[in-house]
Scaffold this motif. Structure first.
Motif, PDB file in Angstrom:
ATOM      1  N   MET A  59     -18.807  -2.820  -8.328  1.00  0.00           N
ATOM      2  CA  MET A  59     -17.222  -2.435  -8.232  1.00  0.00           C
ATOM      3  C   MET A  59     -17.345  -2.748  -6.266  1.00  0.00           C
ATOM      4  N   THR A  60     -15.615  -3.016  -6.938  1.00  0.00           N
ATOM      5  CA  THR A  60     -15.480  -2.595  -5.343  1.00  0.00           C
ATOM      6  C   THR A  60     -14.615  -0.114  -5.230  1.00  0.00           C
ATOM      7  N   ARG A  61     -14.574  -0.516  -4.088  1.00  0.00           N
ATOM      8  CA  ARG A  61     -13.877   1.046  -3.851  1.00  0.00           C
ATOM      9  C   ARG A  61     -13.560   1.272  -2.524  1.00  0.00           C
ATOM     10  N   VAL A  62     -12.360   1.751  -3.141  1.00  0.00           N
ATOM     11  CA  VAL A  62     -11.491   1.690  -1.730  1.00  0.00           C
ATOM     12  C   VAL A  62     -10.605   3.155  -1.354  1.00  0.00           C
ATOM     13  N   LEU A  63     -10.649   4.105  -0.592  1.00  0.00           N
ATOM     14  CA  LEU A  63     -10.447   5.230  -0.131  1.00  0.00           C
ATOM     15  C   LEU A  63      -9.261   5.172   0.716  1.00  0.00           C
ATOM     16  N   HIS A  64      -7.904   5.644   0.197  1.00  0.00           N
ATOM     17  CA  HIS A  64      -6.602   5.279   0.182  1.00  0.00           C
ATOM     18  C   HIS A  64      -6.262   6.827   1.092  1.00  0.00           C
ATOM     19  N   ILE A  65      -6.020   6.374   2.010  1.00  0.00           N
ATOM     20  CA  ILE A  65      -5.724   8.038   2.953  1.00  0.00           C
ATOM     21  C   ILE A  65      -4.265   8.024   3.462  1.00  0.00           C
ATOM     22  N   SER A  66      -3.623   8.853   4.509  1.00  0.00           N
ATOM     23  CA  SER A  66      -2.314   8.882   4.740  1.00  0.00           C
ATOM     24  C   SER A  66      -1.857  10.453   5.272  1.00  0.00           C
ATOM     25  N   ASP A  67      -1.275  10.032   5.836  1.00  0.00           N
ATOM     26  CA  ASP A  67      -0.080  11.502   7.173  1.00  0.00           C
ATOM     27  C   ASP A  67      -1.672  12.164   7.497  1.00  0.00           C
ATOM     28  N   THR A  68      -2.497  11.754   7.752  1.00  0.00           N
ATOM     29  CA  THR A  68      -3.312  12.717   8.433  1.00  0.00           C
ATOM     30  C   THR A  68      -2.996  13.501   9.729  1.00  0.00           C
ATOM     31  N   HIS A  69      -1.552  13.205   9.883  1.00  0.00           N
ATOM     32  CA  HIS A  69      -0.876  14.021  11.182  1.00  0.00           C
ATOM     33  C   HIS A  69      -1.629  14.517  12.286  1.00  0.00           C
ATOM     34  N   PHE A  70      -3.102  14.200  12.816  1.00  0.00           N
ATOM     35  CA  PHE A  70      -3.689  14.756  14.207  1.00  0.00           C
ATOM     36  C   PHE A  70      -2.929  15.274  15.035  1.00  0.00           C
ATOM     37  N   GLY A  71      -3.123  16.408  15.250  1.00  0.00           N
ATOM     38  CA  GLY A  71      -2.208  17.828  15.884  1.00  0.00           C
ATOM     39  C   GLY A  71      -2.286  19.048  14.976  1.00  0.00           C
ATOM     40  N   THR A  72      -2.335  18.717  13.608  1.00  0.00           N
ATOM     41  CA  THR A  72      -2.319  19.503  12.630  1.00  0.00           C
ATOM     42  C   THR A  72      -3.111  19.325  11.135  1.00  0.00           C
ATOM     43  N   GLU A  73      -4.124  18.721  11.614  1.00  0.00           N
ATOM     44  CA  GLU A  73      -5.501  18.992  11.583  1.00  0.00           C
ATOM     45  C   GLU A  73      -6.170  20.047  10.790  1.00  0.00           C
ATOM     46  N   VAL A  74      -6.475  19.908   9.900  1.00  0.00           N
ATOM     47  CA  VAL A  74      -7.532  21.525   9.272  1.00  0.00           C
ATOM     48  C   VAL A  74      -8.601  21.471   9.308  1.00  0.00           C
ATOM     49  N   PRO A  75      -9.407  21.830  10.590  1.00  0.00           N
ATOM     50  CA  PRO A  75     -10.791  21.600  10.505  1.00  0.00           C
ATOM     51  C   PRO A  75     -11.902  21.162   9.595  1.00  0.00           C
ATOM     52  N   VAL A  76     -11.372  22.279   8.415  1.00  0.00           N
ATOM     53  CA  VAL A  76     -12.789  22.585   7.107  1.00  0.00           C
ATOM     54  C   VAL A  76     -12.022  21.282   6.324  1.00  0.00           C
ATOM     55  N   VAL A  77     -10.886  21.073   6.362  1.00  0.00           N
ATOM     56  CA  VAL A  77     -10.416  20.001   5.941  1.00  0.00           C
ATOM     57  C   VAL A  77     -11.092  17.710   6.130  1.00  0.00           C
ATOM     58  N   VAL A  78     -10.467  17.846   7.127  1.00  0.00           N
ATOM     59  CA  VAL A  78     -11.542  16.993   7.777  1.00  0.00           C
ATOM     60  C   VAL A  78     -12.563  17.311   7.368  1.00  0.00           C
ATOM     61  N   ARG A  79     -13.785  17.625   7.618  1.00  0.00           N
ATOM     62  CA  ARG A  79     -15.084  17.952   7.497  1.00  0.00           C
ATOM     63  C   ARG A  79     -14.657  17.394   6.270  1.00  0.00           C
ATOM     64  N   ALA A  80     -14.432  18.055   4.942  1.00  0.00           N
ATOM     65  CA  ALA A  80     -14.794  17.898   3.885  1.00  0.00           C
ATOM     66  C   ALA A  80     -14.672  16.277   3.369  1.00  0.00           C
ATOM     67  N   LEU A  81     -12.900  16.008   3.963  1.00  0.00           N
ATOM     68  CA  LEU A  81     -13.101  14.376   4.380  1.00  0.00           C
ATOM     69  C   LEU A  81     -14.220  13.407   4.965  1.00  0.00           C
ATOM     70  N   LEU A  82     -14.762  13.829   5.713  1.00  0.00           N
ATOM     71  CA  LEU A  82     -15.969  12.544   6.239  1.00  0.00           C
ATOM     72  C   LEU A  82     -16.315  12.545   4.961  1.00  0.00           C
ATOM     73  N   ALA A  83     -16.635  13.941   4.675  1.00  0.00           N
ATOM     74  CA  ALA A  83     -17.896  14.525   3.698  1.00  0.00           C
ATOM     75  C   ALA A  83     -18.164  13.635   2.032  1.00  0.00           C
ATOM     76  N   LEU A  84     -16.841  13.408   1.942  1.00  0.00           N
ATOM     77  CA  LEU A  84     -16.659  12.106   0.768  1.00  0.00           C
ATOM     78  C   LEU A  84     -16.846  11.019   0.952  1.00  0.00           C
ATOM     79  N   ALA A  85     -16.333  10.458   2.264  1.00  0.00           N
ATOM     80  CA  ALA A  85     -16.545   9.230   2.583  1.00  0.00           C
ATOM     81  C   ALA A  85     -17.364   8.947   2.768  1.00  0.00           C
ATOM     82  N   ALA A  86     -18.459   9.823   2.690  1.00  0.00           N
ATOM     83  CA  ALA A  86     -20.236   9.745   3.227  1.00  0.00           C
ATOM     84  C   ALA A  86     -20.391   9.040   2.064  1.00  0.00           C
TER      85      ALA A  86
END
Length: 265
Positions: free
Chosen positions: A1-28
């Protein structure tokens, strides 16, 4: 199976650290084959914001295909906007504004829909439309074929019609006829999926427009939380199957959770 993670509009400079960590955990956890990052990487195209974005991309430890958004061009630095609008982007993310990712199962084509002469609006030129259509036709049988740009090609809310990419009337049917399966977009921070049709209309070939929400920024739209998409595609018994999973950040869990899965074909 091919799996593609599609993300957009990260807007670094307005990022929420806990959400960034959660997205890294999801990708892992999900281990996608590739991450497609659809523009507005930063909030104001500043070097420090691109540096944070670069650190995030490196932390993913996955192949990442990136295209710019309108926020990735300086707004207030008029000289940079005129003379070197993608300078900070290229220094952090590389020189290619329209990258391509390909393997035996996937073809993903990046399209730069930003224009330095516009602050918000985007467009695709006839030359871009033709180039992408030719690349789609050259793809391999059985590949999932994706085109990703920042600006949407279809809207579900009347207020978003003004945000649609210029040139879509030419691009959408040309790309569908050429074999695209999914056209990925962002820009409006609203996740949804709607069908697309080629030059023959509903009687002809169908593809899908897939929109992502804002991945990690506090600049969410109304009550729509931070949101990303996971695209799952496989060939089984000679038939192609694809599902789109929407994952939203849940404050109580401090994690992204799957909200629903939509079979596309």
């Amino acid at each position: 199976m091919t799996r593609v993670l599609h993300i957009s509009d990260t807007h670094f400079g307005t990022e929420v650290p806990v959400v960034v960590r959660a997205l890294l955990a999801l990708a892992a956890e999900q281990k996608p084959d590739v991450v497609l990052l659809g523009g507005d990487i930063t909030q104001r195209a500043r070097r420090g914001q691109f540096s944070a974005a670069r650190s995030f991309i490196e932390a993913l430890q996955l192949p990442v295909l990136v295209v710019p958004g309108n926020h990735d061009i300086p707004m207030y630095n008029v000289l940079a906007r005129l003379l070197d609008p993608y300078g900070n982007y290229r220094r952090a993310l590389g020189p290619v504004l329209e990258p391509v990712y390909e393997d035996d199962r996937l073809l993903a084509i990046g399209v730069n829909s930003t224009r330095p002469k516009y602050r918000v609006d985007g467009e695709v030129s006839p030359a871009q439309v033709q180039r992408v259509a030719q690349r789609l036709r050259a793809g391999r049988p059985g590949q999932l074929k994706i085109v990703m740009l920042h600006h949407p090609v279809r809207a579900i809310e009347p207020t978003d019609v003004s945000n649609l990419v210029g040139g879509r009337e030419l691009a959408v049917p040309a790309w569908v006829d050429a074999g695209v399966d999914l056209v990925l977009g962002g820009h409006i921070h609203l996740p949804y999926v709607v069908p697309l049709h080629g030059s023959e209309g509903e009687a002809g070939r169908r593809a899908w427009a897939v929109q992502a929400g804002t991945a990690v920024s506090y600049r969410v739209r109304g009550n729509v939380p931070n949101s990303v998409n996971l695209i799952c595609h496989e060939m089984a018994d000679g038939a192609s199957h694809c599902e789109l999973e929407r994952w939203d950040f849940q404050v109580r869990q401090g994690a992204f959770t799957r909200i629903h899965s939509t079979p596309l074909w």
